[in-house]
Scaffold this active site. Structure first.
Site, PDB file in Angstrom:
ATOM      1  N   CYS A  96       0.806  -1.230   0.000  1.00 50.30           N
ATOM      2  CA  CYS A  96       0.000   0.000   0.000  1.00 50.30           C
ATOM      3  C   CYS A  96       0.835   1.275   0.000  1.00 50.30           C
ATOM      4  O   CYS A  96       0.302   2.355  -0.217  1.00 50.30           O
ATOM      5  CB  CYS A  96      -0.918   0.020   1.211  1.00 50.30           C
ATOM      6  SG  CYS A  96      -2.211  -1.191   1.049  1.00 50.30           S
TER       7      CYS A  96
HETATM    8  N1  CO8 Z   1     -20.233 -10.355   5.650  1.00 50.28           N
HETATM    9  C1  CO8 Z   1     -20.746 -10.642   6.868  1.00 50.28           C
HETATM   10  N2  CO8 Z   1     -19.993 -10.874   7.948  1.00 50.28           N
HETATM   11  C2  CO8 Z   1     -18.659 -10.834   7.792  1.00 50.28           C
HETATM   12  C3  CO8 Z   1     -18.046 -10.551   6.554  1.00 50.28           C
HETATM   13  C4  CO8 Z   1     -18.895 -10.316   5.459  1.00 50.28           C
HETATM   14  N3  CO8 Z   1     -18.406 -10.049   4.244  1.00 50.28           N
HETATM   15  N4  CO8 Z   1     -16.718 -10.555   6.718  1.00 50.28           N
HETATM   16  C5  CO8 Z   1     -16.486 -10.853   7.994  1.00 50.28           C
HETATM   17  N5  CO8 Z   1     -17.657 -11.035   8.649  1.00 50.28           N
HETATM   18  C6  CO8 Z   1     -17.828 -11.416  10.043  1.00 50.28           C
HETATM   19  C7  CO8 Z   1     -16.580 -12.056  10.599  1.00 50.28           C
HETATM   20  O1  CO8 Z   1     -16.480 -13.411  10.238  1.00 50.28           O
HETATM   21  C8  CO8 Z   1     -16.799 -11.865  12.094  1.00 50.28           C
HETATM   22  O2  CO8 Z   1     -17.689 -12.825  12.552  1.00 50.28           O
HETATM   23  P1  CO8 Z   1     -17.466 -13.496  13.999  1.00 50.28           P
HETATM   24  O3  CO8 Z   1     -17.570 -12.340  14.958  1.00 50.28           O
HETATM   25  O4  CO8 Z   1     -18.557 -14.467  14.070  1.00 50.28           O
HETATM   26  O5  CO8 Z   1     -16.087 -14.078  13.951  1.00 50.28           O
HETATM   27  C9  CO8 Z   1     -17.507 -10.505  12.155  1.00 50.28           C
HETATM   28  O6  CO8 Z   1     -18.063 -10.292  10.846  1.00 50.28           O
HETATM   29  C10 CO8 Z   1     -16.554  -9.384  12.456  1.00 50.28           C
HETATM   30  O7  CO8 Z   1     -15.392  -9.528  11.613  1.00 50.28           O
HETATM   31  P2  CO8 Z   1     -14.109  -8.705  11.795  1.00 50.28           P
HETATM   32  O8  CO8 Z   1     -13.720  -8.695  13.233  1.00 50.28           O
HETATM   33  O9  CO8 Z   1     -13.078  -9.166  10.814  1.00 50.28           O
HETATM   34  O10 CO8 Z   1     -14.676  -7.279  11.356  1.00 50.28           O
HETATM   35  P3  CO8 Z   1     -14.078  -5.863  11.501  1.00 50.28           P
HETATM   36  O11 CO8 Z   1     -15.079  -5.003  12.107  1.00 50.28           O
HETATM   37  O12 CO8 Z   1     -12.694  -5.866  12.055  1.00 50.28           O
HETATM   38  O13 CO8 Z   1     -13.933  -5.412   9.951  1.00 50.28           O
HETATM   39  C11 CO8 Z   1     -12.233  -5.211   8.257  1.00 50.28           C
HETATM   40  C12 CO8 Z   1     -13.126  -6.135   9.058  1.00 50.28           C
HETATM   41  C13 CO8 Z   1     -13.120  -4.360   7.368  1.00 50.28           C
HETATM   42  C14 CO8 Z   1     -11.295  -6.026   7.399  1.00 50.28           C
HETATM   43  C15 CO8 Z   1     -11.463  -4.298   9.227  1.00 50.28           C
HETATM   44  O14 CO8 Z   1     -10.846  -5.052  10.231  1.00 50.28           O
HETATM   45  C16 CO8 Z   1     -10.374  -3.511   8.521  1.00 50.28           C
HETATM   46  O15 CO8 Z   1     -10.567  -2.865   7.506  1.00 50.28           O
HETATM   47  N6  CO8 Z   1      -9.203  -3.455   9.082  1.00 50.28           N
HETATM   48  C17 CO8 Z   1      -8.096  -2.701   8.498  1.00 50.28           C
HETATM   49  C18 CO8 Z   1      -7.463  -3.555   7.528  1.00 50.28           C
HETATM   50  C19 CO8 Z   1      -6.556  -2.831   6.608  1.00 50.28           C
HETATM   51  O16 CO8 Z   1      -6.438  -1.643   6.503  1.00 50.28           O
HETATM   52  N7  CO8 Z   1      -5.884  -3.597   5.860  1.00 50.28           N
HETATM   53  C20 CO8 Z   1      -5.050  -3.132   4.873  1.00 50.28           C
HETATM   54  C21 CO8 Z   1      -5.093  -4.150   3.840  1.00 50.28           C
HETATM   55  S1  CO8 Z   1      -4.518  -3.677   2.338  1.00 50.28           S
HETATM   56  C22 CO8 Z   1      -2.862  -3.465   2.352  1.00 50.28           C
HETATM   57  O17 CO8 Z   1      -2.235  -3.138   3.270  1.00 50.28           O
HETATM   58  C23 CO8 Z   1      -2.143  -3.680   1.103  1.00 50.28           C
HETATM   59  C24 CO8 Z   1      -2.360  -4.961   0.492  1.00 50.28           C
HETATM   60  C25 CO8 Z   1      -1.913  -4.822  -0.894  1.00 50.28           C
HETATM   61  C26 CO8 Z   1      -2.868  -5.340  -1.878  1.00 50.28           C
HETATM   62  C27 CO8 Z   1      -3.432  -4.236  -2.678  1.00 50.28           C
HETATM   63  C28 CO8 Z   1      -3.797  -4.599  -4.064  1.00 50.28           C
HETATM   64  C29 CO8 Z   1      -4.235  -3.382  -4.786  1.00 50.28           C
END
Ligand code: CO8
Length: 381
Positions: free
Chosen positions: A162
């Site tokens: 990123c």
């Molecule tokens: N629909 C319904 N429920 C879902 C879904 C979905 N799609 N996805 C997850 N859930 C569920 C989970 O399974 C979990 O259920 P349970 O509690 O039963 O285990 C519940 O929802 C809560 O899940 P999370 O705790 O994972 O949810 P969050 O509130 O933390 O949200 C996020 C998830 C959106 C991923 C959030 O944590 C986030 O955005 N964090 C920051 C991550 C970030 O910035 N990452 C950067 C990644 S990109 C990067 O750095 C570069 C990569 C390079 C590639 C780029 C190519 C262009």
């Protein structure tokens, strides 16, 4: 740590943006995923019942928007992604004598950036491509773009996930300050969709495709009426396994499926959130102060675009109650996470209203971990 004061006056004199023509809404994406998950669960009912295979949980558009702020994403090719039998884009291979897709995306954004800066290919001395993924190892995508545009000089690719764009902009500044180039074209073609596991509920919604480009040059040569002096640059990396992509060429020699479990993008999103937010906020605060500014007073922050809750938290830390979408603009609602391009898209789309003397920060944060920032000031034409 060095104070990063620049020995020469260097400006951003133009930016360009290429947005793919196709957009996929959360609802469309979730419908395709849920059809895939239901089919998977039916096909594997016995194994799921026996506890041998995990059932695929259903996804939800409401969850996606609430957890990330993403409402839709642009992609180069939507059909394969929305086909429950395929669940990945279809990007036909091109012949060696055709421009590759990533170079084509980059060239389009680059032409816009050159036009905005009032520069011709002959004015540019170097091309740097920074992206989270590169379509191939060699010849460099940057050299292909250099050739397609008719630019003399040198070109190279670099990958810092990123932070590939902010780190590439910093390499451009370094080249200009050292005298190895007078003007540099930085191109960030983020072809994200091929590396997403669209069968994974946790990550199928996160990314979109896009390309951005930026012209960086000496202040003396700049003729653009929309020029931004770069007051300072700063980069920081701290190793973390919380965002990983293990896809790579050695898979063939390790006798493992190059596209198997854990080979595409995966993350521990919660940990990333908790660890990166304070790091990014402290990094920006320190950088702004070291360039003579006060974080709460800066009119604009063009932040990395991964998650709206992350951006709100960082903006609040920097600006307190004065934080707003106007001062820290959001593009991830339409574009999703576009890897390194997010903060540059925000800069491209949300700077017109600022006046000479106004300052802002372009900042990325993500995998590595990596954080890159540039403090910029609008200058008088
Ligand atoms: N629909 C319904 N429920 C879902 C879904 C979905 N799609 N996805 C997850 N859930 C569920 C989970 O399974 C979990 O259920 P349970 O509690 O039963 O285990 C519940 O929802 C809560 O899940 P999370 O705790 O994972 O949810 P969050 O509130 O933390 O949200 C996020 C998830 C959106 C991923 C959030 O944590 C986030 O955005 N964090 C920051 C991550 C970030 O910035 N990452 C950067 C990644 S990109 C990067 O750095 C570069 C990569 C390079 C590639 C780029 C190519 C262009």
């Amino acid at each position: 740590m060095s104070d990063n004061k620049l020995p020469h006056s260097v400006v951003i004199s133009g930016t360009g943006l290429w947005t793919p023509p196709h957009s996929i809404s959360n609802e469309e994406l979730v419908e395709a995923y849920n059809r895939f998950a239901e089919q998977f669960n039916t096909e594997h009912a016995a194994a799921i019942e026996a506890g041998e295979v995990a059932a695929k949980p259903l996804s939800s558009a409401e969850f996606i928007e609430k957890a990330s702020g993403i409402k839709s994403r642009y992609v180069v090719s939507p059909e394969g992604i929305l086909d429950p039998q395929r669940m990945r884009p279809f990007l036909p291979e091109r012949a060696d004598d055709e421009l590759c897709l990533q170079a084509e995306m980059g060239v389009t954004a680059a032409k816009d950036a050159l036009a905005a800066a009032g520069k011709k290919p002959g004015d540019i001395d170097a091309v740097i491509v920074g992206a989270s993924y590169l379509q191939r190892a060699y010849p460099a995508i940057a050299i292909e773009i250099q050739d397609a545009l008719g630019i003399d000089g040198f070109a190279f690719d670099m990958e810092v996930a990123c932070s590939s764009a902010t780190f590439a902009l910093q390499r451009a500044v370094d080249a200009i300050c050292s005298g190895s180039a007078g003007a540099v074209l930085v191109v960030n073609p983020e072809l994200a969709s091929p590396q997403i596991d669209f069968t994974d509920r946790d990550s199928h919604f996160i990314f979109g495709d896009v390309a951005v480009a930026t012209v960086v040059e000496r202040r003396e040569t700049c003729t653009s009426s929309d020029a931004w002096e770069i007051l300072g640059t700063r980069a920081k990396t701290v190793f973390s396994n919380n965002i990983r992509s293990n896809f790579g060429y050695t898979a063939r020699a390790a006798d493992v499926d190059p596209f198997g479990d854990g080979k595409l993008f995966r993350q521990n999103g919660r940990k990333v959130f908790k660890e990166v937010c304070p790091m990014a906020a402290a990094h920006i605060e320190e950088h702004v102060r070291d360039t003579g500014g006060e974080p709460a007073e800066l009119p604009r922050y063009w932040l990395h675009q991964a998650n709206i809750n992350m951006n709100n938290l960082i903006a609040k830390k920097l600006m307190g109650d004065a934080a707003s979408a106007e001062r820290a603009p959001v593009v991830l609602d339409r574009y999703a996470n576009t890897g390194c391009a997010g903060s540059v898209i925000a800069f491209h789309l949300h700077r017109e209203d600022l006046q000479p003397g106004d300052r802002g920060v372009i900042c990325s944060f993500g995998a590595g971990y990596s954080i890159g920032s540039l403090v910029v000031e609008k200058i008088r034409a």
